[in-house]
Design a protein around this motif. Structure first.
Motif: not given
Length: 447
Positions: A301-309, A405-415
Motif C-alpha cells: 500500500t505504501v509503495l503504490v500510493s506514495a509513488a502515485a502521489l 505515473l508509469l512507475s506506480p502503475a507497474l508496481m500496482a500490477l505486480s506482487p
C-alpha cells in the motif's frame, strides 16, 4: 552463504536489538553521512574550481560533469560483482581512503597553482568511480550488519543522512569556495572522506566473508548472474522496470521544468533555486515516515500510493501561471510533496529489495537496478528537450509528468502491491538457485 537474518553469526559480538544501541551501525551511519556529504560537496566544488580558477567554458564544464557521472554507467555492474566477493567494510575503507588521498593531493596542487583542466577531468572520474563502489557497498553492508526486522529503520537512517547531504553538501561546498578558496573547499571534501574512513574502519563486528570456490566465476559471469537473478524474479524485475520508468520520465520532467520556470513563469534564479531546494526537507520527512508507515499500512500500500502521489504531483505544475507569491508557494509545496513521497518509496523499495535478495547477490542486484535506472536518464533528458522544443514547455511538462505515473502503475500490477505489514523471509529457492548457478559456472570455468 550465511543469511542476513543472523547477522551475528560468525561475528565477535551479537547484534543489539535496539538499532541506535548498536555501535557498529552508528559507526556505519557516521561514516556514510560524512562520505555522502563529502561526495555532494565535491560535485559542486570541482566544477566551481574549473569556472572560477580556470575560466572554463560551458561546453568544457558540461564535459567535466559528464566525466564525474560516467562511472555510474561504466562501473555499476562491475562494482556489484566486487561487493559480492569482498567484505563491504573493506571496500568502503579503501574507497574512502582513495577519495581522501586524491582530493588531498588535488587541494595541494590547487594551492600551488598546478591543477589544470585535464587533471580535473581525471579527478572527477576517479572520485565518481570510487563513489560508485562505496554507494553499492554501504547498501549491502546494512544487510550484513542488521537483522531483517531492523532493515527499514536502518535504511531510513542511512537514506535520511543521504538526503541531508544532498541539501548540505552543495551548500557547504559553495560557501567554502565563496568564503575561502576553491582549493580549501577541495581539502574539506578530503577531510570528510578521511572522517568516513576512520568511522567505518572502527566497525568491530566481523563481517562474514562471501564464500569463494576454488575456481570462482569470472567477473562477467558474475555480472550475468546478477542480471539473470533480477530478470527471473517478478518483484525485483518490477523494481528494476519501475526505477527505469521513473528515472527516464523524471529526467525528461526536470529538463522541461528548468526551462519552464524561468521562461514561462518568469521566475528569478533565486526563486527557481528555492523551489528546487524544497525537495531536500521533504526527503528528510519521507525518511522518517518510512520507518513507521509500512508497518502500519503495509509495504504494498505504501509503495503504490506514495509513488502515485509523489510522481503525480508534478501534473499540477502546468496549471500554474505568472510569477506571483502564490505560484512560488505552490512550487514549494509541489517539490516538498515530491521529496516526501519519493524518499518514502526509495527507503521502502530498498528494504523490499534487500529482503528478497540472498546475501551473495546483494551487491549485484543493487548495481543492476541502479545501472538500468540511471542508464535511461540521459535519454530522458534528450526527450524532455525535444518535447519542450516541439510542443512548448507547458505541454511538454504535462506529457513528461504523465509518463512518471508509469512507475506506480507497474508496481500496482505486480506482487509488490500485495505485500503486507511484514516482509517475506528470504526464499530458500532463490538461495538454492543462486548456489547451483555459481557451482555450475565454477565447474565450467575450472574444466
Amino acid at each position: 552463504m550465511p543469511s542476513s537474518s543472523s547477522a551475528a553469526s560468525g561475528a565477535d559480538q551479537p547484534v543489539p536489538t535496539s538499532l541506535w544501541r548498536d555501535g557498529d551501525f552508528r559507526r556505519l551511519w557516521v561514516g556514510q553521512t560524512a562520505s555522502q556529504l563529502g561526495e555532494q560537496a565535491a560535485l559542486v566544488v570541482l566544477p566551481l574550481f574549473a569556472v572560477l580558477t580556470l575560466d572554463t567554458g560551458a561546453g568544457q564544464l558540461g564535459a567535466l560533469r559528464a566525466a564525474g557521472q560516467a562511472p555510474i554507467l561504466l562501473l555499476s555492474l562491475f562494482a556489484g560483482a566486487c561487493v559480492d566477493r569482498w567484505r563491504t567494510r573493506t571496500l568502503m575503507v579503501l574507497t574512502d581512503a582513495g577519495r581522501a588521498l586524491v582530493l588531498g593531493a588535488a587541494a595541494v596542487a590547487g594551492l600551488l597553482g598546478g591543477l589544470g583542466l585535464s587533471t580535473l577531468f581525471v579527478l572527477a572520474f576517479a572520485v565518481g568511480a570510487l563513489s560508485v563502489f562505496f554507494d553499492v557497498a554501504y547498501q549491502a553492508s546494512s544487510v550484513r550488519l542488521l537483522r531483517r526486522t531492523q532493515l527499514v529503520r536502518g535504511n531510513s537512517a542511512l537514506e535520511g543522512s543521504r538526503s541531508a547531504a544532498q541539501i548540505g553538501g552543495p551548500a557547504l561546498g559553495g560557501a567554502l569556495v565563496s568564503w575561502l578558496s576553491a582549493p580549501i573547499a577541495v581539502a574539506t571534501s578530503s577531510v570528510l572522506f578521511a572522517l568516513s574512513f576512520l568511522s567505518v574502519r572502527r566497525i568491530r563486528r566481523r563481517e562474514s566473508a562471501p564464500e569463494r570456490s576454488e575456481h570462482p566465476p569470472r567477473v562477467w559471469r558474475r555480472i550475468h548472474e546478477g542480471l539473470r537473478f533480477v530478470a527471473g524474479d517478478t518483484s525485483l524485475r518490477t523494481v528494476c522496470l519501475a526505477s527505469a520508468a521513473f528515472q527516464f520520465s523524471f529526467a525528461a520532467v526536470m529538463t522541461v521544468y528548468i526551462l519552464h520556470l524561468p521562461r514561462e513563469l518568469h521566475l528569478s534564479g533565486t526563486a527557481v533555486g528555492l523551489a528546487l531546494a524544497a525537495v531536500g526537507p521533504g526527503a528528510l520527512v519521507g525518511s522518517l515516515l518510512a520507518a513507521r508507515l509500512p508497518n502500519r499500512f503495509g509495504y504494498g500500500t505504501v509503495l503504490v500510493s506514495a509513488a502515485a502521489l509523489g510522481d503525480g504531483v508534478f501534473l499540477c505544475v502546468p496549471a500554474l501561471h505568472g510569477s506571483s507569491v502564490v505560484t512560488v508557494l505552490a512550487l514549494l509545496a509541489v517539490n516538498f510533496v515530491f521529496g516526501v513521497f519519493s524518499q518514502l518509496v526509495n527507503v521502502t523499495v530498498m528494504a523490499v529489495r534487500q529482503t528478497l535478495t540472498p546475501d551473495g547477490m546483494q551487491g549485484r542486484v543493487a548495481a543492476t537496478i541502479n545501472f538500468f535506472g540511471m542508464g535511461l536518464a540521459p535519454l530522458g533528458s534528450l526527450l524532455g528537450g525535444c518535447l519542450a522544443q516541439a510542443w512548448g514547455t507547458r505541454t511538454g511538462l504535462l506529457v513528461a509528468a504523465a509518463g512518471m505515473l508509469l512507475s506506480p502503475a507497474l508496481m500496482a500490477l505486480s506482487p509488490l502491491a500485495r505485500l503486507g505489514r511484514t516482509l517475506p523471509s528470504p526464499r530458500e529457492a532463490s538461495s538454492t538457485r543462486e548456489t547451483a548457478a555459481v557451482e555450475t559456472l565454477s565447474k565450467a570455468d575450472g574444466s
